[in-house]
Design an enzyme around this catalytic site. Structure first.
Site: not given
Length: 210
Positions: A47, A51, A57, A161, A173
């Site tokens: 990350h 990425h 995740h 998320h 991101e």
């Protein structure tokens, strides 16, 4: 035709999300040292810099980065510019995204990339849970933002998320959108393909074409 590289380069100086692994870029072999070729090695968290987040995740057992549908990573997108006064991005800040499949948020965060010596900034602009739900309702397939997290730092339960990833919406991101204006573009997002560990994310060379 203009092509914008909106990727933050991985280096030992790039800001790292608090608690994530640091970056080490070092020579493994060198011609100057008597080897027949220059060979470098790098170590960093997945990350780091620009990425993508895969569903695994935050949803254990969900799809990993090598299983992301490539059709979500390439295609038309809209850059939505958010006023510098906005920290918590609400649905009313997004505007009409009817028919838009990929949305990238340009915020005050992009300016942070010009000051890497300040390290990780926890005061970045972010999406609220209501905005995450709004994006799901509009059937967006990819959402991006110009800092290391799309969600408020330290948010309990990580609802932004989870809301996006449980619908297999790709989270992109760490974008650098300083040179990009609001408007419609073509996105090319190419995350590193690997198999192993959590498969929870990957650095992604990312371009916009106008």
């Amino acid at each position: 035709m203009a092509i914008y590289d909106v990727t933050v380069a991985i280096s030992e100086h790039v800001p790292i999300y608090k608690g994530d692994p640091g970056v080490d870029v070092s020579p493994f072999k060198s011609i100057a040292g008597g080897d027949t070729a220059n060979v470098s090695q790098i170590a960093f968290g997945v990350h780091t810099g620009t990425h993508v987040d895969a569903p695994n995740h935050f949803i254990d057992g969900a799809k990993r980065v090598h299983e992301i549908d490539p059709n979500k990573l390439i295609g038309p997108c809209r850059v939505v510019e958010i006023d510098d006064s906005v920290v918590a991005i609400e649905p009313e800040h997004v505007g009409d995204i009817t028919g838009v499949e990929r949305v990238l948020f340009k915020t005050r965060n992009s300016q942070f990339w010009g000051e890497p010596e300040k390290g990780f900034r926890s005061d970045f602009s972010y999406l609220t849970p209501a905005t995450a739900r709004f994006l799901v309702e509009n059937e967006v397939m990819l959402v991006g933002i110009d800092y290391l997290s799309i969600e408020k730092s330290g948010s309990p339960g990580h609802p932004v998320h989870v809301t996006l990833l449980e619908k297999e919406i790709v989270i992109l991101e760490g974008l650098d959108l300083r040179e990009v204006s609001a408007g419609d573009y073509e996105l090319f997002c190419m995350p590193l393909k690997y198999i192993g560990a959590g498969g929870d994310g990957a650095p992604a060379r990312t371009f916009l074409r106008q």
